[in-house]
Design a protein around this motif. Sequence first.
Motif, PDB file in Angstrom:
ATOM      1  N   LEU A   1       0.827  -1.201   0.000  1.00 35.64           N
ATOM      2  CA  LEU A   1       0.000   0.000   0.000  1.00 35.64           C
ATOM      3  C   LEU A   1       0.862   1.251   0.000  1.00 35.64           C
ATOM      4  O   LEU A   1       0.529   2.261  -0.622  1.00 35.64           O
ATOM      5  N   PHE A   2       2.012   1.204   0.688  1.00 33.64           N
ATOM      6  CA  PHE A   2       2.845   2.390   0.844  1.00 33.64           C
ATOM      7  C   PHE A   2       3.997   2.484  -0.149  1.00 33.64           C
ATOM      8  O   PHE A   2       4.621   3.543  -0.255  1.00 33.64           O
ATOM      9  N   VAL A   3       4.302   1.438  -0.872  1.00 30.34           N
ATOM     10  CA  VAL A   3       5.461   1.444  -1.774  1.00 30.34           C
ATOM     11  C   VAL A   3       5.369   2.525  -2.853  1.00 30.34           C
ATOM     12  O   VAL A   3       6.348   3.265  -3.054  1.00 30.34           O
ATOM     13  N   PRO A   4       4.259   2.690  -3.564  1.00 27.78           N
ATOM     14  CA  PRO A   4       4.229   3.763  -4.572  1.00 27.78           C
ATOM     15  C   PRO A   4       4.421   5.150  -3.968  1.00 27.78           C
ATOM     16  O   PRO A   4       5.081   6.004  -4.554  1.00 27.78           O
ATOM     17  N   HIS A   5       3.861   5.371  -2.786  1.00 27.39           N
ATOM     18  CA  HIS A   5       4.014   6.673  -2.144  1.00 27.39           C
ATOM     19  C   HIS A   5       5.468   6.916  -1.744  1.00 27.39           C
ATOM     20  O   HIS A   5       5.992   8.023  -1.917  1.00 27.39           O
ATOM     21  N   LEU A   6       6.126   5.903  -1.224  1.00 28.10           N
ATOM     22  CA  LEU A   6       7.529   6.014  -0.863  1.00 28.10           C
ATOM     23  C   LEU A   6       8.385   6.279  -2.100  1.00 28.10           C
ATOM     24  O   LEU A   6       9.289   7.116  -2.079  1.00 28.10           O
ATOM     25  N   TYR A   7       8.081   5.585  -3.180  1.00 25.61           N
ATOM     26  CA  TYR A   7       8.821   5.760  -4.433  1.00 25.61           C
ATOM     27  C   TYR A   7       8.740   7.205  -4.912  1.00 25.61           C
ATOM     28  O   TYR A   7       9.758   7.827  -5.234  1.00 25.61           O
TER      29      TYR A   7
END
Length: 123
Positions: free
Chosen positions: A88-94
């Motif tokens: 869930l958070f990987v795209p936001h972190l990227y």
Amino acid sequence: MQPLYIRPEIATDQFLPIFIESSLVLVFGVGYAAVITLAKMGYFSKKWMPVGYLFWVLQTYFLYDFAVLIQSNHFTLKVLMVTMVVYLFVPHLYFYLITAGENRYEKQDDMSKTRAANNTPRA
């Protein structure tokens, strides 16, 4: 003596539901990544972000149901659900890392251009 591996038996009538649900995990995972990425890049309006999160919810549900259908143990099920929360958070972190990197190097570029402009020889 060879070790004995005990695996749960999957009924033959469960093959199609397992195949469909595992395929839907992939489809909704790609949908989530695509919608969130395109919305963050500005190709889609930010109004599309809830659709991306809906895809994530559907992907998580189908992954859970898939794990139940193949009779995964509790530890594996927990690992899969933790993985989904991380996903869930990987795209936001990227995109945060890309933006932070661009801002950092943009400031250095501006400073070097300013220094170069101040150090130009005058005729």
